[in-house]
Design a protein around this motif. Structure first.
Motif, PDB file in Angstrom:
ATOM      1  N   GLY A   1       0.782  -1.228   0.000  1.00  0.00           N
ATOM      2  CA  GLY A   1       0.000   0.000   0.000  1.00  0.00           C
ATOM      3  C   GLY A   1       0.811   1.273   0.000  1.00  0.00           C
ATOM      4  O   GLY A   1       0.237   2.362  -0.059  1.00  0.00           O
ATOM      5  N   LEU A   2       2.145   1.174   0.064  1.00  0.00           N
ATOM      6  CA  LEU A   2       2.959   2.386   0.079  1.00  0.00           C
ATOM      7  C   LEU A   2       3.436   2.790  -1.312  1.00  0.00           C
ATOM      8  O   LEU A   2       3.969   3.880  -1.492  1.00  0.00           O
ATOM      9  CB  LEU A   2       4.185   2.188   0.986  1.00  0.00           C
ATOM     10  N   GLY A   3       3.277   1.891  -2.275  1.00  0.00           N
ATOM     11  CA  GLY A   3       3.719   2.191  -3.629  1.00  0.00           C
ATOM     12  C   GLY A   3       5.218   2.220  -3.782  1.00  0.00           C
ATOM     13  O   GLY A   3       5.735   2.830  -4.724  1.00  0.00           O
TER      14      GLY A   3
ATOM     15  N   ALA B   1       1.813  -7.856   6.548  1.00  0.00           N
ATOM     16  CA  ALA B   1       1.119  -8.667   5.547  1.00  0.00           C
ATOM     17  C   ALA B   1      -0.377  -8.765   5.788  1.00  0.00           C
ATOM     18  O   ALA B   1      -1.093  -9.367   4.977  1.00  0.00           O
ATOM     19  CB  ALA B   1       1.729 -10.069   5.511  1.00  0.00           C
ATOM     20  N   ASP B   2      -0.864  -8.188   6.897  1.00  0.00           N
ATOM     21  CA  ASP B   2      -2.307  -8.195   7.146  1.00  0.00           C
ATOM     22  C   ASP B   2      -3.014  -7.050   6.423  1.00  0.00           C
ATOM     23  O   ASP B   2      -4.244  -7.004   6.374  1.00  0.00           O
ATOM     24  CB  ASP B   2      -2.581  -8.092   8.653  1.00  0.00           C
ATOM     25  N   LEU B   3      -2.231  -6.131   5.839  1.00  0.00           N
ATOM     26  CA  LEU B   3      -2.828  -4.985   5.158  1.00  0.00           C
ATOM     27  C   LEU B   3      -3.278  -5.363   3.747  1.00  0.00           C
ATOM     28  O   LEU B   3      -2.751  -6.296   3.135  1.00  0.00           O
ATOM     29  CB  LEU B   3      -1.826  -3.834   5.077  1.00  0.00           C
ATOM     30  N   ALA B   4      -4.219  -4.617   3.238  1.00  0.00           N
ATOM     31  CA  ALA B   4      -4.707  -4.845   1.876  1.00  0.00           C
ATOM     32  C   ALA B   4      -3.592  -4.543   0.878  1.00  0.00           C
ATOM     33  O   ALA B   4      -2.796  -3.626   1.074  1.00  0.00           O
ATOM     34  CB  ALA B   4      -5.913  -3.951   1.602  1.00  0.00           C
ATOM     35  N   GLY B   5      -3.538  -5.334  -0.177  1.00  0.00           N
ATOM     36  CA  GLY B   5      -2.555  -5.118  -1.226  1.00  0.00           C
ATOM     37  C   GLY B   5      -1.295  -5.925  -1.076  1.00  0.00           C
ATOM     38  O   GLY B   5      -0.365  -5.763  -1.867  1.00  0.00           O
ATOM     39  N   VAL B   6      -1.252  -6.815  -0.077  1.00  0.00           N
ATOM     40  CA  VAL B   6      -0.023  -7.576   0.140  1.00  0.00           C
ATOM     41  C   VAL B   6       0.273  -8.496  -1.041  1.00  0.00           C
ATOM     42  O   VAL B   6       1.436  -8.628  -1.454  1.00  0.00           O
ATOM     43  CB  VAL B   6      -0.098  -8.378   1.461  1.00  0.00           C
ATOM     44  N   GLU B   7      -0.752  -9.110  -1.611  1.00  0.00           N
ATOM     45  CA  GLU B   7      -0.524 -10.027  -2.736  1.00  0.00           C
ATOM     46  C   GLU B   7       0.019  -9.276  -3.944  1.00  0.00           C
ATOM     47  O   GLU B   7       0.890  -9.772  -4.670  1.00  0.00           O
ATOM     48  CB  GLU B   7      -1.820 -10.763  -3.095  1.00  0.00           C
ATOM     49  N   SER B   8      -0.484  -8.065  -4.158  1.00  0.00           N
ATOM     50  CA  SER B   8       0.011  -7.253  -5.269  1.00  0.00           C
ATOM     51  C   SER B   8       1.477  -6.901  -5.062  1.00  0.00           C
ATOM     52  O   SER B   8       2.278  -6.949  -6.006  1.00  0.00           O
ATOM     53  CB  SER B   8      -0.830  -5.975  -5.379  1.00  0.00           C
ATOM     54  N   SER B   9       1.847  -6.552  -3.839  1.00  0.00           N
ATOM     55  CA  SER B   9       3.251  -6.222  -3.548  1.00  0.00           C
ATOM     56  C   SER B   9       4.155  -7.424  -3.746  1.00  0.00           C
ATOM     57  O   SER B   9       5.244  -7.318  -4.324  1.00  0.00           O
ATOM     58  CB  SER B   9       3.370  -5.715  -2.106  1.00  0.00           C
ATOM     59  N   LEU B  10       3.703  -8.587  -3.280  1.00  0.00           N
ATOM     60  CA  LEU B  10       4.495  -9.805  -3.434  1.00  0.00           C
ATOM     61  C   LEU B  10       4.692 -10.141  -4.911  1.00  0.00           C
ATOM     62  O   LEU B  10       5.800 -10.495  -5.329  1.00  0.00           O
ATOM     63  CB  LEU B  10       3.812 -10.971  -2.708  1.00  0.00           C
TER      64      LEU B  10
ATOM     65  N   PRO C   1      17.275 -13.997  -4.411  1.00  0.00           N
ATOM     66  CA  PRO C   1      16.636 -13.443  -3.211  1.00  0.00           C
ATOM     67  C   PRO C   1      15.198 -13.911  -3.060  1.00  0.00           C
ATOM     68  O   PRO C   1      14.377 -13.708  -3.964  1.00  0.00           O
ATOM     69  CB  PRO C   1      16.699 -11.929  -3.450  1.00  0.00           C
ATOM     70  N   PRO C   2      14.864 -14.535  -1.930  1.00  0.00           N
ATOM     71  CA  PRO C   2      13.468 -14.922  -1.703  1.00  0.00           C
ATOM     72  C   PRO C   2      12.629 -13.705  -1.325  1.00  0.00           C
ATOM     73  O   PRO C   2      13.127 -12.749  -0.721  1.00  0.00           O
ATOM     74  CB  PRO C   2      13.569 -15.907  -0.528  1.00  0.00           C
ATOM     75  N   VAL C   3      11.361 -13.735  -1.693  1.00  0.00           N
ATOM     76  CA  VAL C   3      10.417 -12.680  -1.323  1.00  0.00           C
ATOM     77  C   VAL C   3       9.449 -13.285  -0.320  1.00  0.00           C
ATOM     78  O   VAL C   3       8.675 -14.190  -0.648  1.00  0.00           O
ATOM     79  CB  VAL C   3       9.659 -12.145  -2.555  1.00  0.00           C
ATOM     80  N   LEU C   4       9.486 -12.793   0.918  1.00  0.00           N
ATOM     81  CA  LEU C   4       8.737 -13.397   2.010  1.00  0.00           C
ATOM     82  C   LEU C   4       7.713 -12.414   2.565  1.00  0.00           C
ATOM     83  O   LEU C   4       7.932 -11.204   2.563  1.00  0.00           O
ATOM     84  CB  LEU C   4       9.692 -13.813   3.134  1.00  0.00           C
ATOM     85  N   ALA C   5       6.612 -12.953   3.048  1.00  0.00           N
ATOM     86  CA  ALA C   5       5.590 -12.139   3.714  1.00  0.00           C
ATOM     87  C   ALA C   5       5.735 -12.326   5.222  1.00  0.00           C
ATOM     88  O   ALA C   5       6.032 -13.415   5.710  1.00  0.00           O
ATOM     89  CB  ALA C   5       4.195 -12.562   3.260  1.00  0.00           C
ATOM     90  N   ALA C   6       5.538 -11.248   5.964  1.00  0.00           N
ATOM     91  CA  ALA C   6       5.643 -11.318   7.423  1.00  0.00           C
ATOM     92  C   ALA C   6       4.686 -10.317   8.055  1.00  0.00           C
ATOM     93  O   ALA C   6       4.274  -9.337   7.425  1.00  0.00           O
ATOM     94  CB  ALA C   6       7.069 -11.025   7.875  1.00  0.00           C
TER      95      ALA C   6
END
Length: 326
Positions: A174-176, A198-207, A233-238
């Motif tokens: 969500g920060l662009g 990762a609980d915020l909206a848009g996390v899937e788009s960022s990933l 580099p792995p991309v991880l959600a937290a």
């Protein structure tokens, strides 16, 4: 007993005093660092960088807690952790605002954790000028893992990659900032990417955006050509505030350190870091020596020549170098 000897004996108060002297440019601080230097080179240095508001301090707090509770074997104590948190400078005192220290209060009372807040003092690149010296002192003091958290200045924070063995870039949905990170080259400095909050909206788009960027830079053909030996580099959600995703980040850090040791990349990075450190020290010493050798009034004359458009800055600099007996 000298400060360096007390630090090697495990005296945390002496360590704090030595770090203060290093930050202040005190000769005693440099003497202590010189005495400690042969004892360093063992800690795993982990840089944490990313835009403001992504939860870097909370992530460091959770990672340190996880590392300190990671050993179930009484014969093998958990790793000790040092944290260097570079805070923005106070506009009134020039000192650190200490916001990171407040957010890491959960670590208070753990004798295996040492937190040092530093003021950025206007330094670009997200790191204070003396950050490297402070990290060296903590390394020599015997800490197993060192976290270096930057001030959160945004696009200029690629300097952290030169100070750390493993660089973690933290983003938030969500920060662009995904596109900004790509443009600024921050992703090229990342060894691990963490999308926090990762609980915020848009996390899937960022990933998706970050993984697509990594795929473009480390395409399957390139990975196949390296036989899988190249680090991707792995991309991880937290969700660091709740502790979610922290084990995955810890595992990625462990795997990256194994990669550095196995591939020889760790030695190459250390050589590059020391070479750049040497260049920075040479520049500082040469400028200091040049200023001391410059005849009185020559710098003011050069400024006047530039202001009146009689000389370009380069011409003025060349004349000043010629005037100083280097």
């Amino acid at each position: 007993m000298s400060l360096a000897e007390a630090v090697l004996a495990g005296d945390r108060l002496a360590l704090a005093r030595l770090l203060s002297r290093i930050e202040d440019g005190d000769p005693e601080g440099q003497a202590g660092l010189t005495a400690l230097y042969p004892h360093g080179g063992h800690a795993h240095r982990i840089g944490i960088t990313g835009p403001p508001g992504t939860g870097k301090s909370t992530l460091v707090n959770r990672l340190a807690q996880a590392l300190r509770s990671s050993s179930s074997d009484p014969q093998k104590p958990p790793p000790t952790v040092g944290i260097v948190a570079v805070d923005p400078s106070s506009p009134f005192t020039g000192g650190a605002i200490l916001g990171d220290r407040i957010r890491m209060s959960d670590l208070a009372g753990d004798p295996g954790v040492f937190i040092r807040s530093m003021a950025s003092r206007g330094a670009l690149g997200g790191l204070s000028r003396t950050t490297g010296d402070v990290v060296e002192a903590l390394d020599a003091a015997g800490f197993d893992v060192l976290f270096i958290e930057t001030v959160g200045a945004g696009q200029a924070e690629v300097d952290i990659a030169r100070a750390a063995h493993t660089t973690i870039v933290v983003e938030a949905p969500g920060l662009g900032d995904e596109v900004q990170a790509i443009k600024a080259g921050i992703l090229e400095a990342a060894d691990i990417l963490v999308v926090n909050k990762a609980d915020l909206a848009g996390v899937e788009s960022s990933l998706r955006a970050l993984r697509a960027s990594i795929e473009m830079g480390f395409g399957s053909a390139r990975a196949a050509a390296s036989g899988g030996a190249e680090w991707v580099p792995p991309v991880l959600a937290a969700q660091a505030l709740q502790g979610e995703g922290i084990p995955d980040v810890i595992d990625a850090i462990r795997r990256h350190r194994e990669y550095l040791d196995r591939s020889g990349e760790g030695v190459r990075r250390e050589r590059r870091r020391l070479e750049e450190e040497l260049q920075a020290c040479l520049r500082e010493l040469l400028v200091t020596h040049w200023s001391q050798q410059l005849p009185d009034g020559r710098k003011d004359a050069a400024m006047e020549a530039m202001l009146t458009r009689r000389q370009t800055p380069r011409q003025a600099a060349q004349d000043l170098l010629a005037a100083a007996s280097l």
